[in-house]
Design a protein around this motif. Structure first.
Motif, PDB file in Angstrom:
ATOM      1  N   ARG A 198       0.829  -1.214   0.000  1.00 44.49           N
ATOM      2  CA  ARG A 198       0.000   0.000   0.000  1.00 44.49           C
ATOM      3  C   ARG A 198       0.861   1.260   0.000  1.00 44.49           C
ATOM      4  O   ARG A 198       0.444   2.298  -0.518  1.00 44.49           O
ATOM      5  CB  ARG A 198      -0.923   0.031   1.227  1.00 44.49           C
ATOM      6  N   LEU A 199       2.044   1.157   0.582  1.00 44.89           N
ATOM      7  CA  LEU A 199       2.941   2.311   0.642  1.00 44.89           C
ATOM      8  C   LEU A 199       3.890   2.375  -0.550  1.00 44.89           C
ATOM      9  O   LEU A 199       4.765   3.237  -0.605  1.00 44.89           O
ATOM     10  CB  LEU A 199       3.738   2.275   1.953  1.00 44.89           C
ATOM     11  N   GLY A 200       3.729   1.443  -1.495  1.00 48.79           N
ATOM     12  CA  GLY A 200       4.534   1.463  -2.704  1.00 48.79           C
ATOM     13  C   GLY A 200       5.979   1.045  -2.495  1.00 48.79           C
ATOM     14  O   GLY A 200       6.871   1.488  -3.235  1.00 48.79           O
ATOM     15  N   LYS A 201       6.231   0.165  -1.526  1.00 49.67           N
ATOM     16  CA  LYS A 201       7.603  -0.235  -1.202  1.00 49.67           C
ATOM     17  C   LYS A 201       7.852  -1.708  -1.539  1.00 49.67           C
ATOM     18  O   LYS A 201       6.956  -2.552  -1.408  1.00 49.67           O
ATOM     19  CB  LYS A 201       7.889  -0.020   0.293  1.00 49.67           C
ATOM     20  N   ARG A 202       9.066  -2.003  -1.943  1.00 46.15           N
ATOM     21  CA  ARG A 202       9.530  -3.377  -2.088  1.00 46.15           C
ATOM     22  C   ARG A 202      10.122  -3.829  -0.753  1.00 46.15           C
ATOM     23  O   ARG A 202      10.676  -3.018  -0.012  1.00 46.15           O
ATOM     24  CB  ARG A 202      10.588  -3.507  -3.182  1.00 46.15           C
ATOM     25  N   ILE A 203      10.059  -5.133  -0.482  1.00 43.98           N
ATOM     26  CA  ILE A 203      10.581  -5.670   0.778  1.00 43.98           C
ATOM     27  C   ILE A 203      11.844  -6.478   0.524  1.00 43.98           C
ATOM     28  O   ILE A 203      11.901  -7.305  -0.387  1.00 43.98           O
ATOM     29  CB  ILE A 203       9.535  -6.571   1.473  1.00 43.98           C
ATOM     30  N   ARG A 204      12.849  -6.247   1.359  1.00 42.49           N
ATOM     31  CA  ARG A 204      14.017  -7.139   1.449  1.00 42.49           C
ATOM     32  C   ARG A 204      14.032  -7.697   2.861  1.00 42.49           C
ATOM     33  O   ARG A 204      14.200  -6.957   3.832  1.00 42.49           O
ATOM     34  CB  ARG A 204      15.309  -6.399   1.135  1.00 42.49           C
ATOM     35  N   TRP A 205      13.820  -8.999   2.980  1.00 45.44           N
ATOM     36  CA  TRP A 205      13.695  -9.620   4.293  1.00 45.44           C
ATOM     37  C   TRP A 205      15.063  -9.792   4.953  1.00 45.44           C
ATOM     38  O   TRP A 205      16.053 -10.083   4.290  1.00 45.44           O
ATOM     39  CB  TRP A 205      13.024 -10.988   4.186  1.00 45.44           C
ATOM     40  N   LEU A 206      15.083  -9.641   6.265  1.00 43.04           N
ATOM     41  CA  LEU A 206      16.269  -9.893   7.084  1.00 43.04           C
ATOM     42  C   LEU A 206      15.859 -10.807   8.229  1.00 43.04           C
ATOM     43  O   LEU A 206      15.078 -10.413   9.100  1.00 43.04           O
ATOM     44  CB  LEU A 206      16.844  -8.580   7.635  1.00 43.04           C
ATOM     45  N   GLU A 207      16.371 -12.031   8.230  1.00 42.63           N
ATOM     46  CA  GLU A 207      15.998 -13.001   9.263  1.00 42.63           C
ATOM     47  C   GLU A 207      16.779 -12.736  10.549  1.00 42.63           C
ATOM     48  O   GLU A 207      17.997 -12.584  10.514  1.00 42.63           O
ATOM     49  CB  GLU A 207      16.268 -14.418   8.765  1.00 42.63           C
ATOM     50  N   ILE A 208      16.064 -12.682  11.671  1.00 39.01           N
ATOM     51  CA  ILE A 208      16.683 -12.406  12.960  1.00 39.01           C
ATOM     52  C   ILE A 208      16.143 -13.363  14.018  1.00 39.01           C
ATOM     53  O   ILE A 208      15.183 -14.099  13.781  1.00 39.01           O
ATOM     54  CB  ILE A 208      16.411 -10.946  13.427  1.00 39.01           C
ATOM     55  N   GLN A 209      16.759 -13.327  15.203  1.00 31.28           N
ATOM     56  CA  GLN A 209      16.222 -13.999  16.380  1.00 31.28           C
ATOM     57  C   GLN A 209      15.577 -12.948  17.282  1.00 31.28           C
ATOM     58  O   GLN A 209      15.784 -11.743  17.098  1.00 31.28           O
ATOM     59  CB  GLN A 209      17.307 -14.751  17.136  1.00 31.28           C
ATOM     60  N   ALA A 210      14.826 -13.402  18.278  1.00 28.40           N
ATOM     61  CA  ALA A 210      14.103 -12.472  19.152  1.00 28.40           C
ATOM     62  C   ALA A 210      15.041 -11.475  19.819  1.00 28.40           C
ATOM     63  O   ALA A 210      14.700 -10.304  19.995  1.00 28.40           O
ATOM     64  CB  ALA A 210      13.316 -13.248  20.204  1.00 28.40           C
ATOM     65  N   ALA A 260      -6.574   0.883   6.895  1.00 28.47           N
ATOM     66  CA  ALA A 260      -7.132   0.392   5.635  1.00 28.47           C
ATOM     67  C   ALA A 260      -7.241  -1.126   5.634  1.00 28.47           C
ATOM     68  O   ALA A 260      -8.214  -1.693   5.103  1.00 28.47           O
ATOM     69  CB  ALA A 260      -6.266   0.863   4.468  1.00 28.47           C
ATOM     70  N   MET A 261      -6.257  -1.819   6.231  1.00 23.65           N
ATOM     71  CA  MET A 261      -6.257  -3.279   6.280  1.00 23.65           C
ATOM     72  C   MET A 261      -7.481  -3.806   7.022  1.00 23.65           C
ATOM     73  O   MET A 261      -8.059  -4.842   6.649  1.00 23.65           O
ATOM     74  CB  MET A 261      -4.968  -3.767   6.947  1.00 23.65           C
ATOM     75  N   TYR A 262      -7.892  -3.101   8.058  1.00 26.59           N
ATOM     76  CA  TYR A 262      -9.088  -3.507   8.793  1.00 26.59           C
ATOM     77  C   TYR A 262     -10.357  -3.094   8.060  1.00 26.59           C
ATOM     78  O   TYR A 262     -11.340  -3.844   8.017  1.00 26.59           O
ATOM     79  CB  TYR A 262      -9.060  -2.917  10.204  1.00 26.59           C
ATOM     80  N   GLN A 263     -10.348  -1.927   7.483  1.00 26.74           N
ATOM     81  CA  GLN A 263     -11.551  -1.425   6.822  1.00 26.74           C
ATOM     82  C   GLN A 263     -11.903  -2.210   5.563  1.00 26.74           C
ATOM     83  O   GLN A 263     -13.086  -2.369   5.245  1.00 26.74           O
ATOM     84  CB  GLN A 263     -11.387   0.058   6.499  1.00 26.74           C
ATOM     85  N   ASP A 264     -10.898  -2.699   4.821  1.00 26.67           N
ATOM     86  CA  ASP A 264     -11.208  -3.409   3.577  1.00 26.67           C
ATOM     87  C   ASP A 264     -11.362  -4.916   3.761  1.00 26.67           C
ATOM     88  O   ASP A 264     -11.530  -5.663   2.794  1.00 26.67           O
ATOM     89  CB  ASP A 264     -10.168  -3.099   2.486  1.00 26.67           C
TER      90      ASP A 264
END
Length: 266
Positions: free
Chosen positions: A63-75, A232-236
């Motif tokens: 919705r914000l027009g962004k691409r994601i690059r995931w970074l795996e972490i621990q807690a 928006a996620m809740y409304q739609d």
């Protein structure tokens, strides 16, 4: 005069505006997540990641027009990846606390849940409430505050046994090194889906868990943009669809799915 000319030359980078650095200025956003939480965020069968948090992040950032690059972490990494600028956002099923707010900010929450307890079937009659954990050993995953909320906030004299992740918690409860696992009800629901796991979910809902997105300190623009996207996620209907998809069969109460009250961006 020289300083003024420098500011004019780099005006587009924010010279003199006082505006904090924001992930909203980027096309690709580094999003930290954990891969050890079934139903919530885990390694997919065909590569990549899957789960409730993953789909929420994908929806919001899309919705914000962004691409994601995931970074795996621990807690235990969920704060440091933001303070050290390794990640722009943290989707690690992290709840808001006063201590965490000293070093990072939060967008959301995007879901409100409660703590619960899982025990071996043989202990289901002995442990029916958080008070029944007195004198028992409970798992504490480094970087989480669940054990402290039981021992310090609730005043229950349990013993916290440290672990790096929930995989070890499951091993320890199966071999008798601990007596119970307590955490967010959604996390427990996921752990109980693991093959070979035979645990009893107590149903002792306590300690509200405001599941939120970790944001770098001062990123007000990014925080506010995420809150608008969560609304928006809740409304739609997307929030309802994702909660039903991942937790509809878990026994968690999903009778009320409404926009959570936001923490506010400061």
């Amino acid at each position: 005069m020289g300083r003024l000319l420098i500011c004019l030359l780099v005006l587009l980078t924010g010279c003199g505006t006082g505006r904090a650095e924001s992930f909203m200025d980027k096309d690709e956003v580094v999003v930290a997540l954990r891969s050890d939480v079934p139903l919530i965020s885990f390694a997919g069968r065909q590569g990549g990641y899957d789960g409730f948090n993953v789909e929420v992040a994908e929806y919001l950032l899309s919705r914000l027009g962004k691409r994601i690059r995931w970074l795996e972490i621990q807690a235990g990494d969920q704060l440091s990846v933001l303070t050290r600028k390794r990640a722009d956002l943290v989707f690690a099923h992290m709840s808001i606390t006063a201590e965490r707010k000293k070093v990072i900010d939060f967008a959301g929450p995007y879901h409100v849940d409660f703590q619960d307890i899982a025990v071996r079937p043989a202990d289901k009659e002995a442990v029916r409430d958080v008070r029944d954990l007195a004198g028992r050993r409970i798992c504490w995953v480094r970087g989480t505050n669940i054990a402290q909320r039981i021992i310090d906030e609730r005043g229950v004299k349990a013993t916290a046994v440290e672990a790096p992740d929930y995989d070890l918690c499951l091993k320890m409860i199966q071999d008798g090194r601990i007596d119970a696992i307590s955490t967010n009800a959604q996390i427990l629901a996921g752990l109980l889906t693991r093959p070979g796991v035979d645990l009893h979910l107590v149903g002792a809902t306590f300690n509200e868990q405001r599941t939120s997105i970790g944001v770098r300190k001062g990123d007000v623009a990014g925080c506010e943009a995420l809150n608008r996207a969560i609304t928006a996620m809740y409304q739609d209907g997307t929030a309802r669809r994702l909660l039903d998809k991942w937790f509809g069969a878990s026994g968690i109460d999903l009778s009320v799915v409404a926009v959570p009250q936001f923490e506010g961006c400061s």
